[in-house]
Design a protein around this motif. Structure first.
Motif, PDB file in Angstrom:
ATOM      1  N   GLY A  53       0.824  -1.206   0.000  1.00 49.04           N
ATOM      2  CA  GLY A  53       0.000   0.000   0.000  1.00 49.04           C
ATOM      3  C   GLY A  53       0.855   1.252   0.000  1.00 49.04           C
ATOM      4  O   GLY A  53       2.077   1.188   0.125  1.00 49.04           O
ATOM      5  N   SER A  54       0.200   2.362  -0.139  1.00 49.19           N
ATOM      6  CA  SER A  54       0.878   3.659  -0.073  1.00 49.19           C
ATOM      7  C   SER A  54       1.285   3.942   1.365  1.00 49.19           C
ATOM      8  O   SER A  54       0.584   3.551   2.306  1.00 49.19           O
ATOM      9  N   LEU A  55       2.391   4.630   1.526  1.00 49.88           N
ATOM     10  CA  LEU A  55       2.897   4.974   2.850  1.00 49.88           C
ATOM     11  C   LEU A  55       1.820   5.721   3.641  1.00 49.88           C
ATOM     12  O   LEU A  55       1.244   6.685   3.149  1.00 49.88           O
ATOM     13  N   GLY A  56       1.509   5.238   4.834  1.00 50.43           N
ATOM     14  CA  GLY A  56       0.532   5.882   5.695  1.00 50.43           C
ATOM     15  C   GLY A  56      -0.907   5.494   5.412  1.00 50.43           C
ATOM     16  O   GLY A  56      -1.802   5.876   6.161  1.00 50.43           O
ATOM     17  N   ALA A  57      -1.163   4.749   4.340  1.00 52.47           N
ATOM     18  CA  ALA A  57      -2.532   4.347   4.011  1.00 52.47           C
ATOM     19  C   ALA A  57      -2.736   2.876   4.377  1.00 52.47           C
ATOM     20  O   ALA A  57      -1.788   2.102   4.409  1.00 52.47           O
ATOM     21  N   GLU A  58      -3.974   2.538   4.650  1.00 51.72           N
ATOM     22  CA  GLU A  58      -4.316   1.143   4.914  1.00 51.72           C
ATOM     23  C   GLU A  58      -4.095   0.334   3.633  1.00 51.72           C
ATOM     24  O   GLU A  58      -4.656   0.662   2.590  1.00 51.72           O
ATOM     25  N   PRO A  59      -3.264  -0.720   3.667  1.00 51.56           N
ATOM     26  CA  PRO A  59      -3.022  -1.491   2.437  1.00 51.56           C
ATOM     27  C   PRO A  59      -4.258  -2.288   2.041  1.00 51.56           C
ATOM     28  O   PRO A  59      -4.997  -2.756   2.903  1.00 51.56           O
ATOM     29  N   PRO A  60      -4.495  -2.442   0.738  1.00 49.96           N
ATOM     30  CA  PRO A  60      -5.613  -3.273   0.305  1.00 49.96           C
ATOM     31  C   PRO A  60      -5.369  -4.730   0.687  1.00 49.96           C
ATOM     32  O   PRO A  60      -4.222  -5.175   0.760  1.00 49.96           O
ATOM     33  N   ALA A  61      -6.457  -5.461   0.930  1.00 48.36           N
ATOM     34  CA  ALA A  61      -6.325  -6.862   1.328  1.00 48.36           C
ATOM     35  C   ALA A  61      -7.508  -7.668   0.815  1.00 48.36           C
ATOM     36  O   ALA A  61      -8.593  -7.132   0.608  1.00 48.36           O
ATOM     37  N   MET A  62      -7.242  -8.942   0.604  1.00 48.66           N
ATOM     38  CA  MET A  62      -8.307  -9.890   0.314  1.00 48.66           C
ATOM     39  C   MET A  62      -8.563 -10.704   1.576  1.00 48.66           C
ATOM     40  O   MET A  62      -7.612 -11.109   2.255  1.00 48.66           O
ATOM     41  N   ASP A  63      -9.827 -10.922   1.887  1.00 48.02           N
ATOM     42  CA  ASP A  63     -10.167 -11.814   2.984  1.00 48.02           C
ATOM     43  C   ASP A  63     -10.013 -13.241   2.494  1.00 48.02           C
ATOM     44  O   ASP A  63     -10.416 -13.585   1.383  1.00 48.02           O
ATOM     45  N   ILE A  64      -9.409 -14.069   3.326  1.00 49.73           N
ATOM     46  CA  ILE A  64      -9.132 -15.459   2.987  1.00 49.73           C
ATOM     47  C   ILE A  64      -9.976 -16.373   3.867  1.00 49.73           C
ATOM     48  O   ILE A  64     -10.030 -16.191   5.087  1.00 49.73           O
ATOM     49  N   VAL A  65     -10.632 -17.347   3.245  1.00 51.69           N
ATOM     50  CA  VAL A  65     -11.311 -18.423   3.970  1.00 51.69           C
ATOM     51  C   VAL A  65     -10.940 -19.731   3.293  1.00 51.69           C
ATOM     52  O   VAL A  65     -10.618 -19.752   2.097  1.00 51.69           O
ATOM     53  N   GLY A  66     -10.968 -20.792   4.045  1.00 53.18           N
ATOM     54  CA  GLY A  66     -10.630 -22.074   3.443  1.00 53.18           C
ATOM     55  C   GLY A  66     -10.706 -23.192   4.451  1.00 53.18           C
ATOM     56  O   GLY A  66     -11.270 -23.046   5.538  1.00 53.18           O
ATOM     57  N   LYS A  67     -10.103 -24.316   4.063  1.00 51.56           N
ATOM     58  CA  LYS A  67     -10.119 -25.471   4.953  1.00 51.56           C
ATOM     59  C   LYS A  67      -8.908 -26.338   4.680  1.00 51.56           C
ATOM     60  O   LYS A  67      -8.379 -26.375   3.568  1.00 51.56           O
ATOM     61  N   VAL A  68      -8.504 -27.028   5.712  1.00 48.88           N
ATOM     62  CA  VAL A  68      -7.458 -28.037   5.599  1.00 48.88           C
ATOM     63  C   VAL A  68      -8.156 -29.333   5.242  1.00 48.88           C
ATOM     64  O   VAL A  68      -9.185 -29.683   5.834  1.00 48.88           O
ATOM     65  N   SER A  69      -7.631 -30.029   4.258  1.00 51.16           N
ATOM     66  CA  SER A  69      -8.202 -31.320   3.871  1.00 51.16           C
ATOM     67  C   SER A  69      -7.854 -32.357   4.913  1.00 51.16           C
ATOM     68  O   SER A  69      -6.727 -32.401   5.402  1.00 51.16           O
ATOM     69  N   LYS A  70      -8.798 -33.163   5.230  1.00 52.17           N
ATOM     70  CA  LYS A  70      -8.561 -34.260   6.174  1.00 52.17           C
ATOM     71  C   LYS A  70      -7.975 -35.431   5.390  1.00 52.17           C
ATOM     72  O   LYS A  70      -8.650 -36.068   4.602  1.00 52.17           O
ATOM     73  N   VAL A  71      -6.682 -35.634   5.558  1.00 54.23           N
ATOM     74  CA  VAL A  71      -5.977 -36.700   4.847  1.00 54.23           C
ATOM     75  C   VAL A  71      -5.307 -37.611   5.869  1.00 54.23           C
ATOM     76  O   VAL A  71      -5.127 -37.223   7.015  1.00 54.23           O
ATOM     77  N   PRO A  72      -4.910 -38.803   5.475  1.00 49.57           N
ATOM     78  CA  PRO A  72      -4.210 -39.682   6.423  1.00 49.57           C
ATOM     79  C   PRO A  72      -2.982 -38.986   7.022  1.00 49.57           C
ATOM     80  O   PRO A  72      -2.345 -38.154   6.370  1.00 49.57           O
ATOM     81  N   ALA A  73      -2.663 -39.343   8.243  1.00 44.56           N
ATOM     82  CA  ALA A  73      -1.563 -38.698   8.969  1.00 44.56           C
ATOM     83  C   ALA A  73      -0.235 -38.770   8.229  1.00 44.56           C
ATOM     84  O   ALA A  73       0.602 -37.887   8.372  1.00 44.56           O
ATOM     85  N   ALA A  74      -0.017 -39.785   7.416  1.00 40.79           N
ATOM     86  CA  ALA A  74       1.256 -39.921   6.710  1.00 40.79           C
ATOM     87  C   ALA A  74       1.337 -39.029   5.475  1.00 40.79           C
ATOM     88  O   ALA A  74       2.397 -38.857   4.904  1.00 40.79           O
ATOM     89  N   SER A  75       0.218 -38.447   5.068  1.00 36.55           N
ATOM     90  CA  SER A  75       0.193 -37.604   3.866  1.00 36.55           C
ATOM     91  C   SER A  75       0.533 -36.162   4.213  1.00 36.55           C
ATOM     92  O   SER A  75       0.309 -35.718   5.333  1.00 36.55           O
ATOM     93  N   PRO A  76       1.028 -35.397   3.245  1.00 39.30           N
ATOM     94  CA  PRO A  76       1.265 -33.972   3.489  1.00 39.30           C
ATOM     95  C   PRO A  76      -0.064 -33.256   3.747  1.00 39.30           C
ATOM     96  O   PRO A  76      -1.112 -33.680   3.255  1.00 39.30           O
ATOM     97  N   VAL A  77      -0.013 -32.194   4.527  1.00 42.11           N
ATOM     98  CA  VAL A  77      -1.201 -31.393   4.794  1.00 42.11           C
ATOM     99  C   VAL A  77      -1.575 -30.650   3.515  1.00 42.11           C
ATOM    100  O   VAL A  77      -0.734 -30.023   2.874  1.00 42.11           O
ATOM    101  N   ALA A  78      -2.849 -30.740   3.127  1.00 40.80           N
ATOM    102  CA  ALA A  78      -3.354 -30.053   1.936  1.00 40.80           C
ATOM    103  C   ALA A  78      -4.428 -29.053   2.368  1.00 40.80           C
ATOM    104  O   ALA A  78      -5.050 -29.214   3.426  1.00 40.80           O
ATOM    105  N   PHE A  79      -4.653 -28.018   1.556  1.00 33.90           N
ATOM    106  CA  PHE A  79      -5.645 -27.004   1.892  1.00 33.90           C
ATOM    107  C   PHE A  79      -6.204 -26.370   0.630  1.00 33.90           C
ATOM    108  O   PHE A  79      -5.598 -26.434  -0.442  1.00 33.90           O
ATOM    109  N   THR A  80      -7.371 -25.764   0.775  1.00 30.55           N
ATOM    110  CA  THR A  80      -7.959 -24.923  -0.271  1.00 30.55           C
ATOM    111  C   THR A  80      -8.304 -23.590   0.367  1.00 30.55           C
ATOM    112  O   THR A  80      -8.665 -23.523   1.546  1.00 30.55           O
TER     113      THR A  80
END
Length: 148
Positions: A53-80
């Protein structure tokens, strides 16, 4: 790894998926932003993706929502994730979708940081005229966790 370990602030970088070599790495740059995530014990994700953002101004932002995929414990953590620009800001019409996972932590790695990686899709057109950004653009992203 538990889902709450994903909570934190990340340096987010996305790259255009150009297959040819480039002399200037900046020709691959899609974005460099700050990603702030909170993940509750049930795997629900909330947060924001903050643009420069510009100095002294509130920077623009996107709100983020999502979820972690429930996968077996041996798998890497995935998300959307879904990111949408905030009302009454210059990026109010932004809408992006993210699909990713946590990269492997090497047991013998030196100075390794938690890193998220995945793909991003521009889900909706934004801008107008010469600055129109069409829906369907994709990129790859990395987000490197910062110190708390």
């Amino acid at each position: 790894m538990s889902e709450p370990e994903l909570s934190g602030t990340y340096t987010y970088r996305s790259f255009l998926n150009r297959p040819e070599p480039v002399e200037d790495f900046n020709k691959l740059r899609f974005a460099e932003l700050e990603l702030r995530l909170f993940v509750d014990p049930e795997g629900a994700i909330s947060g924001e993706l903050v643009f420069p953002g510009s100095l002294g101004a509130e920077p623009p932002a996107m709100d983020i929502v999502g979820k972690v995929s429930k996968v077996p414990a041996a798998s890497p953590v995935a998300f959307t994730l879904t990111g949408k620009g905030r009302t009454d800001t210059p990026i109010a019409d932004f809408h992006y979708e993210y699909d990713g996972g946590v990269l492997r932590h090497w047991e013998t790695g030196i100075n390794q940081r938690m890193t998220l990686a995945g793909t991003v899709l521009r889900a909706k057109d934004h801008g107008s005229g010469a600055s129109l950004a069409r829906a369907g653009q994709t990129a790859s992203f990395l987000a490197v966790k910062r110190d708390a």
